[in-house]
Scaffold this motif. Sequence first.
Motif, short mmCIF file in Angstrom:
data_model
loop_
_atom_site.label_atom_id
_atom_site.label_comp_id
_atom_site.label_asym_id
_atom_site.label_seq_id
_atom_site.Cartn_x
_atom_site.Cartn_y
_atom_site.Cartn_z
N GLY A 1 0.65 25.04 -13.25
CA GLY A 1 -0.01 25.29 -11.98
C GLY A 1 -1.17 26.25 -12.22
O GLY A 1 -1.47 26.63 -13.36
N GLU A 2 -1.79 26.68 -11.15
CA GLU A 2 -2.93 27.59 -11.27
C GLU A 2 -2.55 28.92 -11.93
O GLU A 2 -3.31 29.47 -12.71
N GLU A 3 -1.36 29.42 -11.62
CA GLU A 3 -0.91 30.69 -12.19
C GLU A 3 -0.74 30.59 -13.71
O GLU A 3 -1.18 31.47 -14.45
N GLY A 4 -0.13 29.52 -14.17
CA GLY A 4 0.06 29.32 -15.60
C GLY A 4 -1.26 29.11 -16.33
O GLY A 4 -1.48 29.67 -17.41
N LYS A 5 -2.13 28.30 -15.74
CA LYS A 5 -3.45 28.06 -16.35
C LYS A 5 -4.24 29.36 -16.45
O LYS A 5 -4.89 29.63 -17.47
N ALA A 6 -4.18 30.17 -15.40
CA ALA A 6 -4.92 31.44 -15.40
C ALA A 6 -4.41 32.36 -16.50
O ALA A 6 -5.21 33.02 -17.19
N ALA A 7 -3.11 32.42 -16.69
CA ALA A 7 -2.53 33.28 -17.73
C ALA A 7 -2.98 32.84 -19.12
O ALA A 7 -3.36 33.67 -19.96
N ILE A 8 -2.97 31.53 -19.36
CA ILE A 8 -3.37 31.01 -20.67
C ILE A 8 -4.87 31.23 -20.89
O ILE A 8 -5.30 31.65 -21.98
N LYS A 9 -5.68 30.96 -19.88
CA LYS A 9 -7.13 31.15 -20.01
C LYS A 9 -7.47 32.62 -20.28
O LYS A 9 -8.33 32.91 -21.11
N GLU A 10 -6.79 33.52 -19.62
CA GLU A 10 -7.03 34.95 -19.83
C GLU A 10 -6.66 35.35 -21.25
O GLU A 10 -7.38 36.12 -21.89
N ALA A 11 -5.57 34.82 -21.76
CA ALA A 11 -5.14 35.14 -23.13
C ALA A 11 -6.15 34.63 -24.15
O ALA A 11 -6.42 35.30 -25.15
N ALA A 12 -6.71 33.45 -23.91
CA ALA A 12 -7.67 32.85 -24.85
C ALA A 12 -9.06 33.46 -24.72
O ALA A 12 -9.84 33.42 -25.69
N ARG A 13 -9.36 34.02 -23.56
CA ARG A 13 -10.70 34.55 -23.29
C ARG A 13 -11.13 35.60 -24.32
O ARG A 13 -12.28 35.63 -24.75
N GLY A 14 -10.24 36.43 -24.77
CA GLY A 14 -10.60 37.49 -25.71
C GLY A 14 -10.60 37.07 -27.17
O GLY A 14 -10.68 37.91 -28.04
N LYS A 15 -10.51 35.78 -27.42
CA LYS A 15 -10.44 35.29 -28.80
C LYS A 15 -11.64 34.37 -29.06
O LYS A 15 -11.59 33.20 -28.73
N PRO A 16 -12.69 34.90 -29.67
CA PRO A 16 -13.90 34.10 -29.92
C PRO A 16 -13.58 32.85 -30.75
O PRO A 16 -12.81 32.91 -31.72
N GLY A 17 -14.11 31.71 -30.32
CA GLY A 17 -13.92 30.45 -31.04
C GLY A 17 -12.58 29.78 -30.79
O GLY A 17 -12.28 28.74 -31.39
N PHE A 18 -11.75 30.34 -29.94
CA PHE A 18 -10.44 29.78 -29.66
C PHE A 18 -10.59 28.47 -28.91
O PHE A 18 -11.32 28.39 -27.94
N LYS A 19 -9.88 27.42 -29.37
CA LYS A 19 -9.94 26.12 -28.70
C LYS A 19 -8.70 25.98 -27.83
O LYS A 19 -7.57 26.00 -28.32
#
Length: 170
Positions: free
Chosen positions: A149-167
């Motif tokens: 859902g939106e909550e899960g997607k937001a958590a994953i996106k936030e975690a990946a945001r600080g990792k340059p080049g993360f796919k």
Amino acid sequence: GRSRTGYTPTLIVGYGGIWGENYWYQHYDVYENARLLRFTPRGILDSRARRRMLIPEDEWNHIDLAKAAKAIADAVAASGSLAHLNLNFNSIGDEGAKSLAAAVAASGSLTRLELYGNSIGDEGAKALAPAITASATLTHIDLESNQLGEEGKAAIKEAARGKPGFKLEI
């Protein structure tokens, strides 16, 4: 509820075994559950839950899948060389994702994790998010075709945001 929109999650589906939904019919009187009756017509529920299949306890496939997910998580955490783990279409669900999260965070070699089509919801995603942040080696995760859902997607996106080049695939 009020939106008049229904959502029916897949209930414990795993290939190669008995349909896990029947576990709940065998072990619980689901036809008496008032909340379930709000979303499932009485006739459908009665036809599935009142005349129950009786399955020997050692034949429930979803229990074996959970044990296998735990074993895989333990192996990932212990491995010093595993770089790519593909668990696509293994029905690990939220509990499997939670078990896997600790392994991902602990792994010093895992770079790619594929979890496509595993019935992972928001709880599983919220467990994986800190693991993504903590992992020094993970550069790619595929969570497409899950139940985020939106909550899960937001958590994953936030975690990946600080990792340059993360796919990230969600």
